[in-house]
Design a protein around this motif. Structure first.
Motif, PDB file in Angstrom:
ATOM      1  N   CYS A  68      81.578  52.250  58.655  1.00 53.82           N
ATOM      2  CA  CYS A  68      81.057  50.951  57.711  1.00 53.82           C
ATOM      3  C   CYS A  68      80.867  49.931  58.526  1.00 53.82           C
ATOM      4  N   TYR A 109      77.576  50.623  60.176  1.00 55.23           N
ATOM      5  CA  TYR A 109      76.220  50.636  59.178  1.00 55.23           C
ATOM      6  C   TYR A 109      75.691  49.205  59.240  1.00 55.23           C
ATOM      7  N   ASP A 153      71.604  49.555  56.375  1.00 53.23           N
ATOM      8  CA  ASP A 153      71.246  49.215  55.098  1.00 53.23           C
ATOM      9  C   ASP A 153      69.815  48.649  54.687  1.00 53.23           C
ATOM     10  N   ASN A 198      68.687  55.967  54.858  1.00 50.21           N
ATOM     11  CA  ASN A 198      70.058  55.894  55.533  1.00 50.21           C
ATOM     12  C   ASN A 198      71.267  55.869  54.507  1.00 50.21           C
ATOM     13  N   LEU A 224      74.149  58.710  54.303  1.00 50.73           N
ATOM     14  CA  LEU A 224      75.591  58.317  54.005  1.00 50.73           C
ATOM     15  C   LEU A 224      76.401  58.969  52.971  1.00 50.73           C
TER      16      LEU A 224
END
Length: 284
Positions: A25, A28, A34, A39, A43
């Motif tokens: 996380c 990311y 994001d 992506n 995920l």
């Protein structure tokens, strides 16, 4: 595999798993993953791989992982050759992350399963050693089968009369359906207490199943007949409506008995002979 070691492995793997998803996380956001819709899709693929790896075995998880990596890399190479789109850092990131997730989740799953198996094994071993019925706190059939041969040998060696009495509750299923599980359990406890009043201190009571009691007594056939009469008398006198919402509960019993003799070599045979005597008890 030692149960302590399995528990330690599970604890360590769960800790690593939490740290792993925390880093996932965090990365990311750090790598600004994001910003791309691709992506987000990858995920989701990682989460699906994690679920597949947890609920299946390592081999299948790795096969699925290799298939996903192959499809993903084929897609990236196609874009590179035909679309002149370079393979970026994110691609290698996902290629590494997918098998890592699969291996970690598979290890967690395998060790949790090993711990569950060990727990079931310990429960089964414990149940084989327990000689007290957990519902009524009375010695169970296993205790009877262990202690009966001892009394048979004492009877043979010292010429002591040993009689096994079997008391069966009539219409047990109907009583259970009327009273419910807790009500029927209370009835069993009350019945065992009432029947115990007819015994001497050296006599032993057992619960064979949820409708049958066994009583090992130091007495001959004549004494067993007296015990039977006491059983019936005490059962008929007792008010089984105590603690029950039903005011018309009447308990009927069948009684069978058999006195040990030297022709009986097996405890199960003595139990079978005593149970057979139940068929001849037509007392109303």
């Amino acid at each position: 595999m030692e149960p302590v070691n399995v528990r330690k492995k599970v604890d360590i793997l769960i800790t690593i798993l939490i740290a792993y998803f925390f880093v996932l996380c965090l990365s990311y956001k750090v790598f600004e993953l994001d910003n791309s819709f691709e992506n987000y899709i990858m995920l989701e693929v990682v989460m699906i791989i994690a679920l597949v790896s947890y609920y299946t075995n390592v081999t299948l998880a790795l096969v699925v992982t290799l298939a996903v990596d192959f499809i993903y890399m084929s897609y990236k190479l196609y874009l590179n050759f035909w679309g002149n789109i370079n393979i970026d850092f994110y691609s290698y990131y996902w290629i590494f992350l997918i098998p890592s997730t699969a291996i970690l989740m598979s290890l967690v799953s395998r060790n949790i399963f090993a711990l569950q198996t060990e727990n079931e094994s310990l429960i089964n071993e414990n149940s084989e050693l327990v000689m007290i019925d957990e519902e009524t706190n009375i010695k169970n059939q296993r205790a009877l089968l262990i202690e009966l041969p001892i009394y048979m040998k004492l009877s043979t060696r010292h010429k002591i009369p040993v009689t096994l009495l079997i008391v069966k509750i009539k219409f047990a299923e109907k009583l259970r359906s009327i009273l419910g599980k807790e009500g029927y359990k209370l009835l069993l406890i009350q019945a065992s207490q009432v029947l115990e009043k007819s015994l001497r201190e050296e006599d032993i009571k057992y619960i064979i199943d949820d409708k049958t009691f066994g009583f090992l007594t130091i007495t001959d056939m004549g004494g067993a007949k007296v015990v039977k009469e006491r059983f019936r008398e005490n059962i008929n006198k007792y008010d089984f409506t105590k603690g029950s919402h039903y005011k018309k509960v009447k308990l009927d019993i069948q009684i069978g008995s058999y006195t040990f003799d030297n022709s009986i070599k097996d405890p199960l045979e003595l139990i079978r002979l005593a149970e057979k005597e139940l068929e001849y008890d037509i007392h109303e």
